[in-house]
Every structure is written in structure tokens, then in C-alpha cells.
Write a protein that holds these residues in place. Structure first.
Motif, PDB file in Angstrom:
ATOM      1  N   UNK A 175      48.008  29.946  74.640  1.00  0.00           N
ATOM      2  CA  UNK A 175      48.700  30.755  73.639  1.00  0.00           C
ATOM      3  C   UNK A 175      48.162  32.182  73.549  1.00  0.00           C
ATOM      4  N   UNK A 176      47.288  32.551  74.462  1.00  0.00           N
ATOM      5  CA  UNK A 176      46.666  33.866  74.391  1.00  0.00           C
ATOM      6  C   UNK A 176      47.704  34.979  74.247  1.00  0.00           C
ATOM      7  N   UNK A 212      34.382  25.092  73.716  1.00  0.00           N
ATOM      8  CA  UNK A 212      33.826  26.416  73.997  1.00  0.00           C
ATOM      9  C   UNK A 212      34.650  27.178  75.024  1.00  0.00           C
ATOM     10  N   UNK A 213      35.203  28.294  74.607  1.00  0.00           N
ATOM     11  CA  UNK A 213      35.947  29.192  75.489  1.00  0.00           C
ATOM     12  C   UNK A 213      35.295  30.566  75.392  1.00  0.00           C
ATOM     13  N   UNK A 214      34.605  30.952  76.434  1.00  0.00           N
ATOM     14  CA  UNK A 214      33.864  32.215  76.417  1.00  0.00           C
ATOM     15  C   UNK A 214      34.818  33.397  76.294  1.00  0.00           C
ATOM     16  N   UNK A 215      34.493  34.321  75.418  1.00  0.00           N
ATOM     17  CA  UNK A 215      35.373  35.473  75.220  1.00  0.00           C
ATOM     18  C   UNK A 215      35.371  36.408  76.419  1.00  0.00           C
ATOM     19  N   UNK A 233      39.011  38.741  80.205  1.00  0.00           N
ATOM     20  CA  UNK A 233      39.420  38.912  81.601  1.00  0.00           C
ATOM     21  C   UNK A 233      40.896  38.544  81.784  1.00  0.00           C
ATOM     22  N   UNK A 234      41.355  37.541  81.055  1.00  0.00           N
ATOM     23  CA  UNK A 234      42.770  37.170  81.135  1.00  0.00           C
ATOM     24  C   UNK A 234      43.661  38.233  80.504  1.00  0.00           C
ATOM     25  N   UNK A 278      43.066  47.678  78.497  1.00  0.00           N
ATOM     26  CA  UNK A 278      42.232  47.649  77.303  1.00  0.00           C
ATOM     27  C   UNK A 278      41.357  48.894  77.242  1.00  0.00           C
ATOM     28  N   UNK A 279      41.363  49.533  76.083  1.00  0.00           N
ATOM     29  CA  UNK A 279      40.507  50.696  75.839  1.00  0.00           C
ATOM     30  C   UNK A 279      39.420  50.287  74.862  1.00  0.00           C
TER      31      UNK A 279
END
Length: 335
Positions: free
Chosen positions: A174-175, A209-212, A217-218, A225-226
Motif C-alpha cells: 500500500x506504499x 519489521x520493515x526497514x524505512x 528506496x521503493x 525525493x528532496x
């Protein structure tokens, strides 16, 4: 001395207080609490009048921003009495911001009232836009009720920031749905890294656990991204998505990246002051509060506690309850 700013041993001015007004919640999020919680007896909780007196003492000592949390703050009986009391500090100019972190379930009832007393922005914890998954992760929650609350907040003129806990195998897919929805609705969005360890077996079954770093990166695969330099003294790092203009935050509880500018302390609904989110040292302000009607001893106790604020956190993950505490605290974090 009484008018001196509230400063810790490392010359950081303490201007931000997060206050929990209740341990109760109408959800049972799997990474946050057990389904059948034993809540605190009423005598242990600060009354609304005591919360007013404590928060007013912090404001008198230089706190400029007050964030109201829980549990779920809006399930506390007569909570608007407390918000109206805090509004007097907004009116006087002593307090610059009064904000709320909520699960959104009660916003349809309270959004207009919150706006009327001077709340300008709120954080809403929302981990999924799928109704079935929402029911699963909250156990007791209904997505439609929360979405109605967010709409009510928007109609009332409240700025909404969405806080989403990143859960591997749960909301990874759902990102972009979440970021696109926030962009369309004009909401900022902050992703929060759940602790790798926790006290909830069901949370472990979610994969958890889902590393940010992976999440970011996704995002980069689709968006530009700024990095933003802004800091609130808190744990979030921010970026702007150039294609949509929206602001995205990342909160990694393991990181020390915010300690040197930390300007906040946390007060529990039982009157315990935590000088650092990642340390167990705390001060019992309830005892001081109830021992005397005079404010001077309370102010002294607050100053004494701030004098013990550490330079940074040092988590010990061998203690499961600390990990659980961090998952709860970070899920209710606000910038």
C-alpha cells in the motif's frame, strides 16, 4: 530563577511537552497492546484539573508546544474541558501550539470543538486504507469511522498528518496507495519504523519489521525525493516529493539522529515525567502535585527532573517491555 527558561544539562531548551491524558483506547493495535488490557485504576490517573495544573506549570516554565496523546485521548471523559483550559494559554500567547495525536475514531464528534479552542493540526495514526486489514491490525477498529473522522477534521479546517507504522508483509503493497491518497487529500505523511522486537505474538506473525531504508528506496523508484533540512527537535527526518509537493517523514526509533536537538519530554497520565523516550529514568510529579496546593514545589521538581535529562537514548532491547513501550510511544509520535 522562576523565570529562567527550562534548560537541560546540555543547554537544550525544553519547549515541547507530550502529555498522555489516558491509558485507555478503543482500538487494540497488535503492535501496541494486548487485546484484553488491564487499565489503570482511576485513583492512579491524574484528574483533568491536575493535568491542567501540571501542563500550566510546564507552560509557565517555557513549554511552547503541547501535544495531547493517550491511549486514545478523545475517549477520556470530558476531555474538551481540558482542551478549553489549555486554550487560555493559546489566547495569552504563552502557548504557541496545541496539537493532538489520535486514532481518528472520535474525530467526527470532536473535530469542530477542537478547531474552536485553537487546535490547528492533528496527527492521525492510520496503517492501512484496506477495511479488512484495518480491522485486523486494530482488532476493534472500523476504517469507515476513521475516514469519516478525517473528513470531519478537514471540514473543520484542521491540518491532518497521517502517521503510518511500516509493517512488513502487511502494508508494503500500500506504499503508493497511501502516498497518493495523502497527496490527493493534502495530508502530510510520516512512516514509523516498528521495533524489530515486541511483546505481541500477533505482531510477530504480521512479519512486523520493515526497514524505512527499504521503504524509501521503493519511493525513489517512482518519485524524486528532496531532503529537507527542517527539524522540530523530534525524531522525524523529512523529504518532499517533487512530483506532488507533499512532505513525507521518516521516524526510526533506533536512530540517534535527533538526540542532539531534542527539545521534548513526555508526561504520562499518572504524572510520571520521562525526560527521554528511550530511558527508564522518570520523575514522579503526581506525588509532588498532590502533596501541596502551591506551585513552587512542583516547579522545583520539574526543574530537578530536567536536570537529569540525558544527552541521548540508549535502548536495551533485551527488555521486551522497553521495546513494547517504544512501539507504543513511536506510534503516537508527532512532529
Amino acid at each position: 530563577m522562576e523565570n529562567a527558561p527550562l534548560t537541560d544539562p546540555f543547554s537544550r531548551a525544553i519547549s515541547y511537552l507530550r502529555v498522555s491524558v489516558t491509558d485507555r483506547c478503543d482500538f487494540r493495535c497488535v503492535y501496541c497492546m494486548a487485546e484484553h488490557m488491564q487499565f489503570l485504576p482511576k485513583r492512579d490517573l491524574l484528574s483533568l484539573e491536575e493535568l491542567d495544573r501540571l501542563c500550566s506549570s510546564f507552560i509557565a516554565l517555557g513549554v511552547r508546544k503541547l501535544r495531547v496523546t493517550g491511549g486514545e485521548p478523545l475517549v477520556r471523559r470530558d476531555i474538551m474541558t481540558f482542551f478549553r483550559a489549555m486554550a487560555r494559554h493559546l489566547d495569552s500567547g504563552a502557548l504557541s501550539e496545541l496539537t493532538v495525536t489520535t486514532n481518528g475514531s472520535q474525530l467526527a464528534r470532536f473535530a469542530a470543538d477542537l478547531a474552536a479552542v485553537g487546535v490547528r493540526r492533528i496527527n492521525v495514526s492510520l496503517d492501512t486504507l484496506d477495511a479488512d486489514k484495518f480491522a485486523r491490525v486494530t482488532r476493534w477498529g472500523r476504517l469507515a469511522q476513521v475516514m469519516e473522522g478525517i473528513s470531519a477534521a478537514k471540514r473543520a479546517g484542521l491540518r491532518v498528518k497521517i502517521n503510518t507504522v511500516a509493517l512488513k508483509g502487511f502494508n508494503e503493497d500500500e506504499l503508493f496507495r497511501l502516498t497518493d491518497w495523502c497527496a490527493a487529500e493534502g495530508h502530510d505523511l510520516t512512516f514509523i519504523e516498528v521495533m524489530p522486537m515486541g511483546e505481541m505474538e500477533e505482531a510477530e506473525r504480521l512479519g512486523q519489521y520493515w526497514a524505512l531504508t527499504d521503504l524509501r528506496a521503493r519511493l525513489v523508484e517512482r518519485h524524486t525525493l528532496l531532503d529537507l533540512t527542517e527539524r522540530s527537535g523530534g525524531p522525524a527526518r523529512y523529504v518532499r516529493i517533487l512530483e506532488t509537493g507533499q512532505k513525507i517523514g521518516f521516524i526510526t526509533p533506533l536512530s540517534h539522529n535527533f538526540c542532539e536537538s531534542c527539545n521534548r519530554v513526555r508526561l504520562t497520565c499518572t504524572g510520571e515525567l520521562y525526560m527521554c523516550l528511550g530511558q527508564e529514568d522518570r520523575a514522579d510529579l503526581r506525588a509532588v502535585l498532590r502533596a501541596s496546593p502551591e506551585d513552587a514545589p512542583l516547579h522545583d521538581a520539574i526543574r530537578e527532573a530536567i536536570a537529569r535529562k540525558p544527552k541521548g537514548h540508549d535502548f536495551d532491547y533485551s527488555r521486551a517491555h522497553v521495546s513494547g513501550q517504544m512501539s507504543r510511544a513511536m506510534s503516537h509520535t508527532g512532529g
